[in-house]
Scaffold this active site. Structure first.
Site, PDB file in Angstrom:
ATOM      1  N   TYR A  69       0.846  -1.202   0.000  1.00  0.00           N
ATOM      2  CA  TYR A  69       0.000   0.000   0.000  1.00  0.00           C
ATOM      3  C   TYR A  69       0.876   1.246   0.000  1.00  0.00           C
ATOM      4  O   TYR A  69       1.952   1.269   0.586  1.00  0.00           O
ATOM      5  CB  TYR A  69      -0.854   0.067   1.269  1.00  0.00           C
ATOM      6  CG  TYR A  69      -2.044  -0.846   1.287  1.00  0.00           C
ATOM      7  CD1 TYR A  69      -3.273  -0.430   0.805  1.00  0.00           C
ATOM      8  CD2 TYR A  69      -1.935  -2.137   1.810  1.00  0.00           C
ATOM      9  CE1 TYR A  69      -4.380  -1.272   0.849  1.00  0.00           C
ATOM     10  CE2 TYR A  69      -3.041  -2.981   1.857  1.00  0.00           C
ATOM     11  CZ  TYR A  69      -4.249  -2.544   1.376  1.00  0.00           C
ATOM     12  OH  TYR A  69      -5.345  -3.375   1.420  1.00  0.00           O
ATOM     13  N   TYR A  79      -0.698  -9.803   1.008  1.00  0.00           N
ATOM     14  CA  TYR A  79       0.348  -9.163   1.821  1.00  0.00           C
ATOM     15  C   TYR A  79       0.357  -9.711   3.248  1.00  0.00           C
ATOM     16  O   TYR A  79      -0.659 -10.189   3.742  1.00  0.00           O
ATOM     17  CB  TYR A  79       0.192  -7.638   1.812  1.00  0.00           C
ATOM     18  CG  TYR A  79      -1.089  -7.075   2.383  1.00  0.00           C
ATOM     19  CD1 TYR A  79      -1.247  -6.870   3.756  1.00  0.00           C
ATOM     20  CD2 TYR A  79      -2.140  -6.710   1.549  1.00  0.00           C
ATOM     21  CE1 TYR A  79      -2.423  -6.319   4.272  1.00  0.00           C
ATOM     22  CE2 TYR A  79      -3.318  -6.173   2.057  1.00  0.00           C
ATOM     23  CZ  TYR A  79      -3.447  -5.984   3.422  1.00  0.00           C
ATOM     24  OH  TYR A  79      -4.608  -5.446   3.917  1.00  0.00           O
ATOM     25  N   ARG A 114      -2.842 -11.789   4.230  1.00  0.00           N
ATOM     26  CA  ARG A 114      -4.192 -11.466   3.786  1.00  0.00           C
ATOM     27  C   ARG A 114      -4.403 -11.938   2.354  1.00  0.00           C
ATOM     28  O   ARG A 114      -3.572 -11.675   1.488  1.00  0.00           O
ATOM     29  CB  ARG A 114      -4.429  -9.939   3.800  1.00  0.00           C
ATOM     30  CG  ARG A 114      -4.394  -9.210   5.136  1.00  0.00           C
ATOM     31  CD  ARG A 114      -5.486  -9.608   6.104  1.00  0.00           C
ATOM     32  NE  ARG A 114      -6.765 -10.054   5.559  1.00  0.00           N
ATOM     33  CZ  ARG A 114      -7.726  -9.260   5.062  1.00  0.00           C
ATOM     34  NH1 ARG A 114      -7.586  -7.964   5.012  1.00  0.00           N
ATOM     35  NH2 ARG A 114      -8.856  -9.767   4.609  1.00  0.00           N
ATOM     36  N   HIS A 169      -7.328  -8.486  -1.919  1.00  0.00           N
ATOM     37  CA  HIS A 169      -8.656  -7.894  -1.743  1.00  0.00           C
ATOM     38  C   HIS A 169      -8.640  -6.434  -2.148  1.00  0.00           C
ATOM     39  O   HIS A 169      -7.593  -5.790  -2.175  1.00  0.00           O
ATOM     40  CB  HIS A 169      -9.116  -8.018  -0.286  1.00  0.00           C
ATOM     41  CG  HIS A 169      -8.179  -7.362   0.681  1.00  0.00           C
ATOM     42  ND1 HIS A 169      -7.084  -8.006   1.203  1.00  0.00           N
ATOM     43  CD2 HIS A 169      -8.141  -6.106   1.189  1.00  0.00           C
ATOM     44  CE1 HIS A 169      -6.413  -7.178   1.999  1.00  0.00           C
ATOM     45  NE2 HIS A 169      -7.021  -6.014   2.002  1.00  0.00           N
ATOM     46  N   HIS A 172     -10.638  -2.933  -0.905  1.00  0.00           N
ATOM     47  CA  HIS A 172     -11.545  -2.347   0.086  1.00  0.00           C
ATOM     48  C   HIS A 172     -12.608  -1.525  -0.641  1.00  0.00           C
ATOM     49  O   HIS A 172     -12.279  -0.732  -1.529  1.00  0.00           O
ATOM     50  CB  HIS A 172     -10.778  -1.424   1.037  1.00  0.00           C
ATOM     51  CG  HIS A 172      -9.766  -2.155   1.875  1.00  0.00           C
ATOM     52  ND1 HIS A 172     -10.040  -2.610   3.141  1.00  0.00           N
ATOM     53  CD2 HIS A 172      -8.486  -2.506   1.632  1.00  0.00           C
ATOM     54  CE1 HIS A 172      -8.965  -3.204   3.639  1.00  0.00           C
ATOM     55  NE2 HIS A 172      -8.000  -3.154   2.746  1.00  0.00           N
TER      56      HIS A 172
END
Ligand SMILES: [Fe+2]
Lengths: 185, 290
Positions: free
Chosen positions: B151, B190, B200, B203, B205
């Site tokens: 991110y 990640y 995780r 995905h 959000h």
């Protein structure tokens, strides 16, 4: 249509919303200093009494006359248009602030309140609650939600009036003084 | 779980910012393994399936109290949610429009001078209410990691490359039929610090508004067939398999564009108590004038 569709489940907002959800003046429903504007502030605590540095709140409220506003433009604050909606991430010390107006009663005799949606890392789904203004004690006494709560729990939904005219209202996710969160289903 | 681990997780959820190799060392001698977490996840799942068999109601939302997601331990209300009849303001939703969001914000691959790396994808679907009616003219916001699972966020210390051509934020306003459409890059999985070797599943959000504020949700969209699903305490906060499946997009070749991008479909249903439809329509018409 009789068959209801099943809702899509929520998930935690996670830790990385900070570069995505906030936007310029997101927490300024009106510019600070605008006639009639007040500061709404508070702190978000976890079950150990520690402040939470990664929560984000949204408020949604009527204007000072109790009128529900349906105007676009929240994401591009022009400094004049009150849209009734704002978003505020807490800082490192768990404190959030908004600049807004005191909401008016939406019906004669109704207790004015601000609707809140809360998101946080570690919170698996959003929580809804309300911030009531402290002044109209008769309206508060007649409010259906507040009337359904015992006095200790009821207090968690009523803001304190600050000497400068602002409002202070804290959120406790868990434990002593746990905020009342709402289920509308 | 021991108190000290909780405290540490609260302070930092990700692998340390040291050189990449450091991430391969055990982080803490007391830290829990995936096997520990998987055992907890299965025990909760089995108890739920037994309850279902005994006539229990299916759960359609995540559990607020889900201990395998360690950060939730001190952050879930212990008292049950208070039933409230939504009043006035709660039966309306904030209004957003094309003044708020530029049309190009739905393409996450054109926000920089160059092309982002990774697999270009299109994610599209409809936002509907519980009666299948479109949620028209509403705001959809997304954010995601890049193709390497990183991110653009100062707290993300995963030693995977930042892509100078990818920020990972998108917004759009739904069409009259409730439709939305984003062009982006498939995000990578990640690691995070819930337990040792926690990853995780990939995905995106999603943040959504309905026709009432009570329908407001933030959630995550996943990709079909991810091997990390059974291991992930966040995905598993939804204990019901059918409910979890509602977060998984479908590969859709009719959305795929030749020589350009793979397509995924994901429809979103927002329900809540309802104003009557006539009020809704009246409001929708007024909203269009803004
Ligand atoms: Fe994420």
């Amino acid at each position: 249509m009789s068959t209801k569709l099943v809702p899509t489940p929520g998930q935690t907002v996670g830790p990385f919303y900070g570069y995505a959800l906030p936007f310029e003046k997101d927490n300024e429903l009106l510019p600070p200093g605008f006639p009639g504007s007040i500061r709404l502030q508070g702190t978000v605590y976890d079950g150990a009494g520690h402040t939470i540095p990664d929560a984000i709140l949204e408020i949604w409220q009527p204007d000072a006359d109790g009128k529900i506003v349906q105007r676009t433009g929240s994401l591009v604050r022009d400094g004049y248009t009150f849209t009734g909606w704002g978003r505020g991430a807490v800082g490192n010390s768990g404190v959030f602030t908004f600049t807004t107006v005191n909401p008016g009663p939406t019906k004669p005799g109704a207790a004015p309140f601000i609707s809140v949606a809360l998101f946080a890392r570690g919170l698996t789904n959003r929580l809804f609650t309300r911030i009531y203004l402290p002044e109209d004690t008769e309206a508060l006494a007649n409010d259906p939600l507040l009337g359904s709560l015992d006095p200790e729990r009821r207090k968690t939904l009523i803001a304190r009036r600050d000497p400068d005219g602002g409002l202070t209202w804290d959120i406790r996710l868990q434990g002593e003084g746990e905020t009342v969160f709402l289920d509308f289903q | 779980m021991p108190e000290d681990i909780t405290a540490e997780l609260e302070s930092e959820e990700l692998v340390p910012p040291a050189e990449p190799k450091a991430a391969h060392q055990p982080l803490d001698k007391a830290i829990e393994s995936q096997a520990d977490l998987s055992a907890e996840i299965s025990a909760i799942g089995e108890a739920y399936r037994r309850a279902l068999k005994d006539g229990g109601q299916p759960e359609i939302q995540p559990r607020l109290d889900y201990p395998p997601y360690r950060s939730s331990i001190l952050r879930h209300p212990t008292k049950s949610l208070q039933h409230a009849d939504p009043e006035t303001i709660e039966l309306y939703s904030p209004a957003f429009g094309h003044q708020d969001v530029h049309a190009l914000e739905s393409d996450l691959t054109i926000q920089h001078n160059g092309e982002p790396l990774g697999e270009r994808i299109i994610v599209s679907g409809k936002v509907l209410d519980g009666d299948g009616r479109p949620v028209a003219g509403q705001l959809v916001e997304i954010w995601q990691a890049n193709s390497s699972g990183r991110y653009i966020h100062k707290r993300d210390q995963h030693p995977a490359p930042i892509d100078p051509n990818f920020t990972g934020i998108g917004r759009c306003i739904t069409g009259p039929d409730g439709s939305y459409r984003f062009t982006t890059i498939k995000p990578g999985a990640y690691p995070w610090k819930n337990h040792l070797n926690a990853w995780r599943p990939a995905h995106i959000h999603f943040s959504l508004f309905g026709t009432e504020f009570t329908q407001r949700i933030i959630t995550q969209m996943y990709f079909p067939g991810d091997q990390l699903f059974p291991l992930d305490p966040i995905y598993q906060t939804i204990v019901d398999q059918d409910a979890r499946d509602r977060l998984v997009a479908t590969y859709d070749h009719s959305i795929t564009e030749p020589e350009w991008a793979l397509g995924y479909n994901w429809d979103i249903v927002l329900t809540g108590p309802k104003r009557t439809w006539t009020e809704n329509e009246a409001l929708g018409a007024a909203g269009d004038e803004e």
